[in-house]
Design an enzyme around this catalytic site. Structure first.
Site, PDB file in Angstrom:
ATOM      1  N   HIS A   1       0.827  -1.207   0.000  1.00 48.94           N
ATOM      2  CA  HIS A   1       0.000   0.000   0.000  1.00 48.94           C
ATOM      3  C   HIS A   1       0.857   1.250   0.000  1.00 48.94           C
ATOM      4  CE1 HIS A   1      -3.190  -2.709   1.655  1.00 48.94           C
ATOM      5  NE2 HIS A   1      -3.678  -2.207   0.561  1.00 48.94           N
TER       6      HIS A   1
ATOM      7  N   GLU B   1       5.894  -7.158 -31.345  1.00 50.80           N
ATOM      8  CA  GLU B   1       6.883  -7.419 -30.299  1.00 50.80           C
ATOM      9  C   GLU B   1       7.638  -8.731 -30.524  1.00 50.80           C
ATOM     10  OE1 GLU B   1       4.894  -7.574 -26.480  1.00 50.80           O
ATOM     11  OE2 GLU B   1       3.175  -8.642 -27.298  1.00 50.80           O
TER      12      GLU B   1
ATOM     13  N   ASP C   1       9.549  -6.449 -25.301  1.00 47.67           N
ATOM     14  CA  ASP C   1       9.674  -7.822 -25.780  1.00 47.67           C
ATOM     15  C   ASP C   1      10.410  -7.897 -27.113  1.00 47.67           C
ATOM     16  OD1 ASP C   1       8.664  -9.516 -23.804  1.00 47.67           O
ATOM     17  OD2 ASP C   1       6.610  -8.903 -24.257  1.00 47.67           O
TER      18      ASP C   1
ATOM     19  N   CYS D   1       4.473   1.342 -27.389  1.00 51.40           N
ATOM     20  CA  CYS D   1       3.957   1.327 -26.020  1.00 51.40           C
ATOM     21  C   CYS D   1       4.920   0.665 -25.038  1.00 51.40           C
ATOM     22  CB  CYS D   1       2.579   0.656 -25.946  1.00 51.40           C
ATOM     23  SG  CYS D   1       2.615  -1.068 -26.441  1.00 51.40           S
TER      24      CYS D   1
HETATM   25  C1  PEP Z   1       6.356  -4.667 -24.502  1.00 56.34           C
HETATM   26  O1  PEP Z   1       6.667  -5.849 -24.588  1.00 56.34           O
HETATM   27  O2  PEP Z   1       7.065  -3.732 -24.879  1.00 56.34           O
HETATM   28  C2  PEP Z   1       5.061  -4.298 -23.885  1.00 56.34           C
HETATM   29  C3  PEP Z   1       4.614  -3.056 -23.902  1.00 56.34           C
HETATM   30  O3  PEP Z   1       4.362  -5.258 -23.249  1.00 56.34           O
HETATM   31  P1  PEP Z   1       4.731  -5.841 -21.798  1.00 56.34           P
HETATM   32  O4  PEP Z   1       5.812  -4.971 -21.217  1.00 56.34           O
HETATM   33  O5  PEP Z   1       3.471  -5.818 -21.025  1.00 56.34           O
HETATM   34  O6  PEP Z   1       5.218  -7.213 -22.144  1.00 56.34           O
HETATM   35 MG    MG Z   2       5.182  -7.451 -24.322  1.00 54.00          MG
END
Ligand code: PEP
Ligand code: MG
Length: 573
Positions: free
Chosen positions: A191, A433, A457, A504
């Site tokens: 928390h 990815e 990834d 992302c």
């Molecule tokens: C990534 O692999 O860059 C991604 C955004 O997904 P995660 O970090 O959740 O694997």
């Molecule tokens: Mg990923």
């Protein structure tokens, strides 16, 4: 006295330099004597319960205002425990009536019993709840014994130092004075971490016997990024750390002016800056931090730390919450990306020797259809409440993408037959990815509405380096020319087909790489909400022509170290 440095666990970033303020969690002495007026003692117990519940409910309201609904849920759990007739009220009453125990002793024994059962449970969630029981215990026993729990009267800036930061404690603090938090126990999901992070207060946990090392009259330095605290620091070091804090405050202040500004370069090129979230409630925070949309809702977070799967209704409510908060802004929800570093108890998966290369994410969803269908139903139902886009993770082949799209279509058809309203055109995208997908980006671009590059990834799978393994962490680098070439290939393929390409992964929020992303024509960057304004500020200083030239230079280089040097030289200081 010589300077001493203690290494703990970083739980909330930032620097703080202040005197420590100790919160002793002293245990109230429990009287041992038997009682004779049973009726009066039961009355005392019930009244104390009511008063404590009223206080907890007040704290819940306060918490909702301060840190949002999700974090406030813990108070509802506290109140529910005290209202539980079967496992709490009746057993305590029985101890008073049959064993003639005084109310505080009866409460102490019963809560200890509940705490023990929880901490011995296999469920991490229950284990975490055991600390909540200690919090309730202190409040209720203080009420029975008519002794006020110590408040936190800090009217001076300070760093709170305590054994364990409890939710009720945080609600007694005035956060305009709390500049940092050090706790002896707790981890990144405690928390303390959740509340500190959402309030932007630097915090470190895991400093054993924290209070013994410190003096209340002496400044301590807390580094929430490194997870360190320094005591008995020299005057010089204190002054230097204070300068860092001032710089940090100044930056946060300066960044505010970028809220509501367009995300564009000096010469007018606009890109979208989105936020990454893990549940519906975090959307509000992302919006406050300037997000123009949600680029990655990691839906698997709804499945973690629990023994049962989230129901269709539960998921629907989470997606709906995010969509409603974001209004017309886009919310990209990624379907379940479970497995690898995100194992999950409620789904029965055989142990694998290579989980990152195993039965995970879309592979699992295409085999466990009921799991996938439940999520797709929840998503499609929620589509009516905002601007939803759906994204599939870990796609490695055209067949997989086709199968996922077909499943989505089937679920949509079934819902429509049931008379459920669904948005007509929901954009469908995929994570880029896996190298096989990146190499075939031209083909994939014909079959989806957008790409979002998962640099975390993509780096791991391109370089064959486990993203979480310390021993090979030096080899894990986004600057590797092979990774960057794949990203270039993905972006070019997307633009050739006229679809959008976002990032992302963590690299999307890295200011050093921003000129490269602009030069490659990336349309959208999605990052932790706290980085959005920093990126917007850096973006406003960039010039597209220069970024294009930089891209030419980068792709002539063939080592990660050269590329890194070049890009770090470009970083805005
Ligand atoms: C990534 O692999 O860059 C991604 C955004 O997904 P995660 O970090 O959740 O694997
Ligand atoms: Mg990923």
């Amino acid at each position: 006295m010589d300077k001493q440095e203690y290494k703990g666990i970083p739980i909330s970033p930032g620097m703080a330099v202040e005197k420590p303020y100790f919160i002793e969690q002293e245990k109230k002495e429990i009287p041992n004597e038997k009682i004779y007026d049973v009726k009066a003692e039961v009355g005392n117990f019930i009244e104390a319960c009511h008063k404590t519940i009223t206080k907890i409910e007040k704290m819940e309201k306060e918490a909702k205002k301060r840190v949002g609904g999700k974090e406030a849920e813990v108070f509802a759990v506290h109140a529910a425990i005290l209202k539980d007739q079967y496992s709490f009220i009746s057993p305590v009453q029985q101890k008073i009536e049959c064993e003639k125990k005084n109310a505080s002793l009866a409460v102490e024994e019963q809560l200890k019993f509940i705490e023990k059962t929880m901490s011995e449970s296999d469920s991490e969630l229950f284990q975490a709840r055991a600390s909540d029981i200690r919090d309730i215990r202190n409040q209720l026993i203080s009420e029975i014994l008519h002794s006020e729990l110590g408040s936190i009267p800090t009217k001076e800036p300070c760093i709170i130092v305590t054994h364990e930061l409890t939710p009720s404690m945080t609600m007694k603090m005035d956060f305009s004075y709390v500049k940092g938090i050090v706790s002896e126990v707790g981890g990144p999901t405690s928390h303390a971490a959740i509340i500190a992070k959402s309030l932007g207060i630097p915090a470190v946990a895991g400093i054993a016997d924290a209070m013994e090392h410190m003096d209340t009259e002496e400044m301590i330095i807390l580094d929430g990024d490194a997870g360190n605290i320094i005591i008995h620091a020299s005057e010089e070091e204190i002054e230097k750390a204070k300068d860092d804090v001032r710089r940090q405050e100044e930056e946060v202040h300066q960044l505010k002016k970028y809220i509501g500004c367009p995300s564009k370069t000096r010469d007018g090129k606009t890109i979208s800056l989105y936020g990454n979230i893990g549940n519906g409630a975090e959307a509000r925070n992302a919006l406050q931090e300037g997000a123009e949309g949600i680029g990655l809702f990691r839906s698997e977070f709804l499945y973690l730390n629990r023994d049962t799967l989230p129901s269709e209704e539960e998921q629907f409510q989470e997606y709906k919450k995010a969509l409603e908060v974001m209004g017309t802004k886009r919310v990209i929800v990624r379907t379940l990306d479970i497995g690898g570093d995100k194992p999950q108890k409620a789904i029965d998966i055989e142990e694998e020797s290579n989980p990152f290369l195993g039965f995970r994410a879309i592979r699992l969803c295409l085999k466990r259809k009921e799991l996938f269908q439940t999520q797709l139903r929840a998503l499609l139902r929620a589509s009516e409440y905002g601007n939803l886009a759906i994204m599939f993770p870990m796609i490695s082949s055209i067949e997989e993408l086709e199968a996922a799209k077909e499943e989505l279509q089937n679920v949509a058809d079934a819902l429509r037959k049931e008379g459920v309203l669904i948005k007509d055109k929901i954009p469908v995208g995929m994570m880029m990815e896996i190298p096989s997908a990146a190499i075939l980006a031209n083909e994939f671009a014909k079959k989806v509405d957008f790409f979002s590059i998962g640099t975390n990834d993509l780096t791991q799978y391109t370089l064959a380096v486990d993203r979480g393994n310390e021993a090979v962490s030096e080899l894990y680098t986004i600057y590797h020319p092979a990774v960057l070439k794949l990203i270039k290939n993905i972006a070019e393929a997307a633009h050739k087909e006229g679809i959008e390409c976002g990032i992302c992964g963590e690299a999307g929020g890295d200011r050093r790489l921003l000129p490269l992303w602009i030069g490659l024509g990336i349309d959208e960057l999605s990052t932790v909400p706290k980085s959005i304004l920093k990126i917007r500020k850096s973006l406003a200083k960039l010039d597209c022509k220069k970024c294009n030239k930089l891209v030419d230079k980068v792709f002539k280089m063939n080592t990660a170290s050269d590329i890194k040097k070049l890009l770090e030289g470009k970083e805005e200081k």
